[in-house]
Enzyme design. Structure first.
Site, mmCIF file in Angstrom:
data_model
loop_
_atom_site.group_PDB
_atom_site.id
_atom_site.type_symbol
_atom_site.label_atom_id
_atom_site.label_comp_id
_atom_site.label_asym_id
_atom_site.label_seq_id
_atom_site.Cartn_x
_atom_site.Cartn_y
_atom_site.Cartn_z
ATOM 1 N N ASN A 90 21.591 1.987 42.171
ATOM 2 C CA ASN A 90 21.751 3.086 42.077
ATOM 3 C C ASN A 90 22.983 3.603 42.448
ATOM 4 O OD1 ASN A 90 21.369 6.093 41.733
ATOM 5 N ND2 ASN A 90 21.935 5.938 43.779
ATOM 6 N N TYR A 156 33.410 3.311 33.192
ATOM 7 C CA TYR A 156 31.898 3.900 33.428
ATOM 8 C C TYR A 156 31.236 2.319 32.820
ATOM 9 C CZ TYR A 156 28.100 6.333 34.515
ATOM 10 O OH TYR A 156 26.736 7.235 35.553
ATOM 11 N N LYS A 160 27.487 0.086 32.831
ATOM 12 C CA LYS A 160 27.095 0.143 32.888
ATOM 13 C C LYS A 160 26.196 -0.639 32.011
ATOM 14 C CE LYS A 160 26.296 3.850 36.163
ATOM 15 N NZ LYS A 160 25.916 3.429 37.132
#
Length: 255
Positions: A90, A156, A160
């Site tokens: 995470n 980002y 991801k």
């Protein structure tokens, strides 16, 4: 009895925010928790609070972008708890605003180090422990931004997206050995990271509340409940998937 009684889970970035919510839900389901967090103080506080669910907890200050720290923390957790059943990758950082031409080397490298390389290091460490025991569940926290692009989020969206592919590769490799690997793609969640971006003007929160079909932000605990399911025996045939939890944001053109 909880569905994860007797299980041991590592959760990275579990000191605050989404990781904290995930770790709490796993603990509520009966799993013992190893809190891996770069901030040692936050890790200790989280471990203490999570232990109030009646499970064993321990804090391991860890920078997931450093392979030796990851390997050492995983080895220590497996030794201290006697086993390792669940790993939730995470840990993340947020870089919102600069368009591609204005992204600095530092922001790019740090984002990739934490959210792509760090996930790889933790998957590798988990696999080395889980393969010999022929069991385990790995849940990688990706994002809707791994497949739904957003301006100003190059640093980002890219890692991801990589997490989704790494999930697929490992799921195919490890399914014959009893190890399941899934990804979760959350949408807009209320976390300290989100609140900080809103506070500095990088995100217009009301726009998202108006745009998300559910007309609200998601909660870390809701993602945590999905992690619990994917880590349980009820999900024994689910592996290699990307499970979206976004209030239907990516189901509409503006998503």
């Amino acid at each position: 009895m909880g569905v994860l009684d007797g299980k041991v889970a590592i959760v990275t970035g579990a000191g605050t925010g989404l990781g904290r919510g995930i770790a709490q839900e796993l603990a509520n389901a009966g799993a013992s928790i190893a809190v891996l967090e770069i901030n040692g103080d936050a890790a200790a506080v989280a471990a203490d609070e999570i232990s109030q669910a009646g499970v064993k907890t321990r804090a391991y200050p860890t920078d997931v972008s450093v392979s030796k720290q990851v390997d050492d923390a995983f080895a220590a957790a497996a030794r201290d708890f006697g086993r390792l059943d669940i790993v939730v990758n995470n840990a993340g950082i947020s870089r919102v605003g600069p368009h591609t031409q204005d992204v600095t080397d530092e922001d790019w490298l740090e984002s990739i180090a934490v959210m792509q390389t760090g996930v790889f290091y933790c998957m590798r460490a988990a696999g080395r422990i889980m393969l010999p025991q022929k069991s385990g569940s790995i849940v990688n926290i990706s994002s809707i931004r791994g497949f739904s692009p957003n301006p100003g989020r190059m640093t980002y969206c890219a890692p991801k997206a990589a997490v989704i592919m790494m999930t697929s590769v490992a799921a195919g490799e490890w399914a014959p050995h009893g190890i399941r690997v899934n990804a979760i793609a959350p949408g807009v969640l209320r976390t300290p990271m989100w609140d900080a971006d809103v506070a500095r003007g990088a995100i217009d929160e009301q726009y998202y509340i108006d745009t998300v079909p559910a007309h609200r932000l998601g909660l870390p605990t809701e993602v945590g409940k999905l992690v619990v399911f994917l880590s349980s025996d009820d999900a024994s045939y689910i592996t290699g998937g990307v499970h979206t939890i976004d209030g239907a944001l990516t189901s509409i053109p503006a998503g």
